[in-house]
Motif scaffolding. Sequence first.
Motif, PDB file in Angstrom:
ATOM      1  N   ASP A 271       0.837  -1.241  -0.045  1.00 38.33           N
ATOM      2  CA  ASP A 271       0.058   0.141   0.173  1.00 38.33           C
ATOM      3  C   ASP A 271       0.771   1.397  -0.125  1.00 38.33           C
ATOM      4  OD1 ASP A 271      -2.283  -1.684   0.130  1.00 38.33           O
ATOM      5  OD2 ASP A 271      -2.244  -1.614   2.216  1.00 38.33           O
ATOM      6  N   CYS A 272       2.139   1.162   0.085  1.00 34.53           N
ATOM      7  CA  CYS A 272       3.123   2.395   0.269  1.00 34.53           C
ATOM      8  C   CYS A 272       3.072   3.018  -1.119  1.00 34.53           C
ATOM      9  CB  CYS A 272       4.529   1.778   0.425  1.00 34.53           C
ATOM     10  SG  CYS A 272       4.721   1.478   2.262  1.00 34.53           S
ATOM     11  N   PRO A 273       3.284   4.315  -1.234  1.00 33.21           N
ATOM     12  CA  PRO A 273       3.235   5.025  -2.571  1.00 33.21           C
ATOM     13  C   PRO A 273       4.464   4.132  -3.415  1.00 33.21           C
ATOM     14  CG  PRO A 273       3.414   6.583  -0.632  1.00 33.21           C
ATOM     15  CD  PRO A 273       3.484   5.295  -0.197  1.00 33.21           C
ATOM     16  N   ARG A 274       3.913   4.129  -4.737  1.00 31.59           N
ATOM     17  CA  ARG A 274       4.885   3.383  -5.706  1.00 31.59           C
ATOM     18  C   ARG A 274       5.404   4.580  -6.488  1.00 31.59           C
ATOM     19  NH1 ARG A 274       4.798  -0.150  -3.319  1.00 31.59           N
ATOM     20  NH2 ARG A 274       4.443  -2.366  -3.841  1.00 31.59           N
ATOM     21  N   LEU A 275       6.699   4.518  -6.837  1.00 32.93           N
ATOM     22  CA  LEU A 275       7.156   5.664  -7.822  1.00 32.93           C
ATOM     23  C   LEU A 275       7.020   5.494  -9.254  1.00 32.93           C
ATOM     24  CD1 LEU A 275      11.075   6.047  -6.718  1.00 32.93           C
ATOM     25  CD2 LEU A 275       9.109   7.265  -5.886  1.00 32.93           C
ATOM     26  N   GLN A 276       6.635   6.446  -9.849  1.00 36.50           N
ATOM     27  CA  GLN A 276       6.288   6.765 -11.095  1.00 36.50           C
ATOM     28  C   GLN A 276       7.452   6.833 -12.129  1.00 36.50           C
ATOM     29  OE1 GLN A 276       2.785   9.321 -10.690  1.00 36.50           O
ATOM     30  NE2 GLN A 276       1.869   7.535 -11.746  1.00 36.50           N
ATOM     31  N   ASN A 277       7.420   6.529 -13.274  1.00 38.66           N
ATOM     32  CA  ASN A 277       8.563   6.994 -14.243  1.00 38.66           C
ATOM     33  C   ASN A 277       8.547   8.407 -14.252  1.00 38.66           C
ATOM     34  OD1 ASN A 277       9.160   4.416 -14.682  1.00 38.66           O
ATOM     35  ND2 ASN A 277       8.160   4.204 -16.652  1.00 38.66           N
ATOM     36  N   LEU A 278       9.886   8.972 -14.324  1.00 36.67           N
ATOM     37  CA  LEU A 278      10.064  10.460 -14.381  1.00 36.67           C
ATOM     38  C   LEU A 278       9.627  10.947 -15.937  1.00 36.67           C
ATOM     39  CD1 LEU A 278      13.640  10.543 -12.681  1.00 36.67           C
ATOM     40  CD2 LEU A 278      11.344  11.305 -11.571  1.00 36.67           C
ATOM     41  N   THR A 279       9.402  10.011 -16.648  1.00 33.39           N
ATOM     42  CA  THR A 279       8.771  10.528 -17.917  1.00 33.39           C
ATOM     43  C   THR A 279       7.215  10.568 -17.896  1.00 33.39           C
ATOM     44  OG1 THR A 279       9.129   8.387 -18.821  1.00 33.39           O
ATOM     45  CG2 THR A 279      10.904   9.982 -19.401  1.00 33.39           C
ATOM     46  N   ASN A 280       6.773  10.331 -16.945  1.00 34.06           N
ATOM     47  CA  ASN A 280       5.364  10.074 -16.782  1.00 34.06           C
ATOM     48  C   ASN A 280       4.189  11.196 -17.393  1.00 34.06           C
ATOM     49  OD1 ASN A 280       2.340  10.327 -15.344  1.00 34.06           O
ATOM     50  ND2 ASN A 280       3.030   8.286 -15.086  1.00 34.06           N
ATOM     51  N   VAL A 281       3.835  11.102 -18.379  1.00 36.48           N
ATOM     52  CA  VAL A 281       3.307  12.493 -19.000  1.00 36.48           C
ATOM     53  C   VAL A 281       2.307  13.156 -18.118  1.00 36.48           C
ATOM     54  CG1 VAL A 281       1.747  13.309 -21.080  1.00 36.48           C
ATOM     55  CG2 VAL A 281       3.704  11.453 -21.307  1.00 36.48           C
ATOM     56  N   GLU A 282       1.209  12.380 -17.502  1.00 41.06           N
ATOM     57  CA  GLU A 282       0.407  13.088 -16.681  1.00 41.06           C
ATOM     58  C   GLU A 282       0.889  13.663 -15.524  1.00 41.06           C
ATOM     59  OE1 GLU A 282      -0.192   9.746 -17.053  1.00 41.06           O
ATOM     60  OE2 GLU A 282      -1.508  10.125 -19.085  1.00 41.06           O
ATOM     61  N   GLY A 283       1.995  13.029 -14.992  1.00 41.06           N
ATOM     62  CA  GLY A 283       2.857  13.506 -13.841  1.00 41.06           C
ATOM     63  C   GLY A 283       3.428  14.929 -14.342  1.00 41.06           C
ATOM     64  N   LEU A 284       4.040  14.893 -15.643  1.00 40.10           N
ATOM     65  CA  LEU A 284       4.861  16.217 -15.984  1.00 40.10           C
ATOM     66  C   LEU A 284       3.892  17.172 -15.976  1.00 40.10           C
ATOM     67  CD1 LEU A 284       7.607  14.503 -18.152  1.00 40.10           C
ATOM     68  CD2 LEU A 284       7.811  15.665 -15.889  1.00 40.10           C
ATOM     69  N   GLN A 285       2.609  16.778 -16.733  1.00 41.35           N
ATOM     70  CA  GLN A 285       1.766  17.948 -16.965  1.00 41.35           C
ATOM     71  C   GLN A 285       1.007  18.498 -15.633  1.00 41.35           C
ATOM     72  OE1 GLN A 285      -1.356  15.841 -19.165  1.00 41.35           O
ATOM     73  NE2 GLN A 285      -0.332  16.413 -21.260  1.00 41.35           N
ATOM     74  N   ARG A 286       0.733  17.510 -14.351  1.00 37.98           N
ATOM     75  CA  ARG A 286       0.286  18.267 -13.281  1.00 37.98           C
ATOM     76  C   ARG A 286       1.473  19.189 -12.792  1.00 37.98           C
ATOM     77  NH1 ARG A 286      -0.036  12.945 -11.268  1.00 37.98           N
ATOM     78  NH2 ARG A 286      -1.974  12.294 -12.659  1.00 37.98           N
ATOM     79  N   ILE A 287       2.792  18.916 -13.022  1.00 41.34           N
ATOM     80  CA  ILE A 287       4.087  19.717 -12.347  1.00 41.34           C
ATOM     81  C   ILE A 287       3.945  20.989 -13.189  1.00 41.34           C
ATOM     82  CG2 ILE A 287       6.551  20.062 -12.411  1.00 41.34           C
ATOM     83  CD1 ILE A 287       6.625  16.866 -11.608  1.00 41.34           C
ATOM     84  N   GLY A 288       3.536  20.917 -14.628  1.00 43.81           N
ATOM     85  CA  GLY A 288       3.773  22.169 -15.379  1.00 43.81           C
ATOM     86  C   GLY A 288       2.465  23.060 -14.949  1.00 43.81           C
ATOM     87  N   GLY A 289       1.283  22.584 -14.601  1.00 45.76           N
ATOM     88  CA  GLY A 289       0.252  23.411 -14.106  1.00 45.76           C
ATOM     89  C   GLY A 289       0.702  24.142 -12.791  1.00 45.76           C
ATOM     90  N   VAL A 290       1.436  23.287 -11.916  1.00 44.43           N
ATOM     91  CA  VAL A 290       1.752  24.013 -10.638  1.00 44.43           C
ATOM     92  C   VAL A 290       2.744  25.065 -10.954  1.00 44.43           C
ATOM     93  CG1 VAL A 290       3.016  23.466  -8.495  1.00 44.43           C
ATOM     94  CG2 VAL A 290       1.451  21.694  -9.270  1.00 44.43           C
ATOM     95  N   ILE A 291       3.683  24.980 -11.744  1.00 42.52           N
ATOM     96  CA  ILE A 291       4.604  25.916 -12.062  1.00 42.52           C
ATOM     97  C   ILE A 291       3.828  27.078 -12.653  1.00 42.52           C
ATOM     98  CG2 ILE A 291       6.732  26.497 -13.341  1.00 42.52           C
ATOM     99  CD1 ILE A 291       7.781  23.751 -12.937  1.00 42.52           C
ATOM    100  N   ARG A 292       3.018  26.846 -13.670  1.00 40.13           N
ATOM    101  CA  ARG A 292       2.171  28.006 -14.410  1.00 40.13           C
ATOM    102  C   ARG A 292       1.524  29.046 -13.110  1.00 40.13           C
ATOM    103  NH1 ARG A 292       1.817  24.558 -18.650  1.00 40.13           N
ATOM    104  NH2 ARG A 292      -0.082  23.582 -17.952  1.00 40.13           N
TER     105      ARG A 292
END
Length: 295
Positions: A140-161
Amino acid sequence: MRGLVLLLSAAVALCGAAPALEPVTCSVDGLETTAVRFAIQHINQQQDHGYKFKLSEVIVVSPTQKVQGCSIVMRVNLQETKCHSSDPKHFEDCEVRHAGGTVVMAGCVVVLSVQGDVASVVSHKCGTTKDEEELRMCPDCPRLQNLTNVEGLQRIGGVIRKYNVLNATEHYFVLSDVGRMSASYIMGVGMNYVAEFAMVETHCPVGSRIAPEACTPLCPDRARHIFCRNSENPRGSRLYCETYPAVNKVDLQPGMIEPTCHQLPRFNPAVQCTEGPALKDIHPICSWPRQPLRS
Ligand SMILES: *[C@@H]1O[C@H](CO)[C@@H](O)[C@H](O)[C@H]1NC(C)=O
Ligand SMILES: *[C@@H]1O[C@H](CO)[C@@H](O)[C@H](O)[C@H]1NC(C)=O
């Protein structure tokens, strides 16, 4: 002078900070600390992505006397800390990750050369791995996702904007590194996504019409760096950031323009190190001397 040194070390002790590095010599006494700390400092200074590492255990330190000075070969195990490589904190003052937080270890072989009172790192080579046992024990621990994960990078882009609109003060910021992304399921809430990422200050003044994403970072030593942790789930999101002041705060003389530097490539998980198996969700320690980047 001696009084000053004592005072300084007392001040350091009061802050609970790591003691200054002592010079590495060829005498066998104390090599396990002096040479090992010197080596880990070098490894961390070379990391321009991911996290700082600190000592977990010394396997062996073996000096060989040379005509001039000595060479020292050591094997050490390191553990990833929570300090991003842009964090100015001394690596020994950083906290390591605990079970459940995906522990990352690195086994390193480091070769030092000592001539007179000058030590230098000839090479280091590390194997960086995740604690797989921990993942089996804790489904049940959080699982790492690939650093290329597209949805993840989009979420980060939104936070930076959003950060550039609401929080940037002098200049806009752009993404400089993604440290980790993870996902876990929270009962009754849904999927929770956590991202740790770093931003760097750019040339673009806040309010300028340039799209922040198109802005060029300031030289690394003249830029402020920000390291953030964002968590997002269907109930909402939480952003926590730390700002690190520029290392070189000297103001420019009137008429001088902000210098440009050879810039590191923008964050690109495909260009970390050339050697070793490609690691998709953690940052490996790259070998020294640094191999040319794969492009
Ligand atoms: C990450 O990438 C690797 C290789 O591209 C792939 O095998 C793996 O399934 C991916 N993992 C996740 C969680 O997407
Ligand atoms: C950004 O600014 C908003 C509004 O002033 C504030 O509530 C928030 O805490 C700031 N966030 C960060 C990460 O500094």
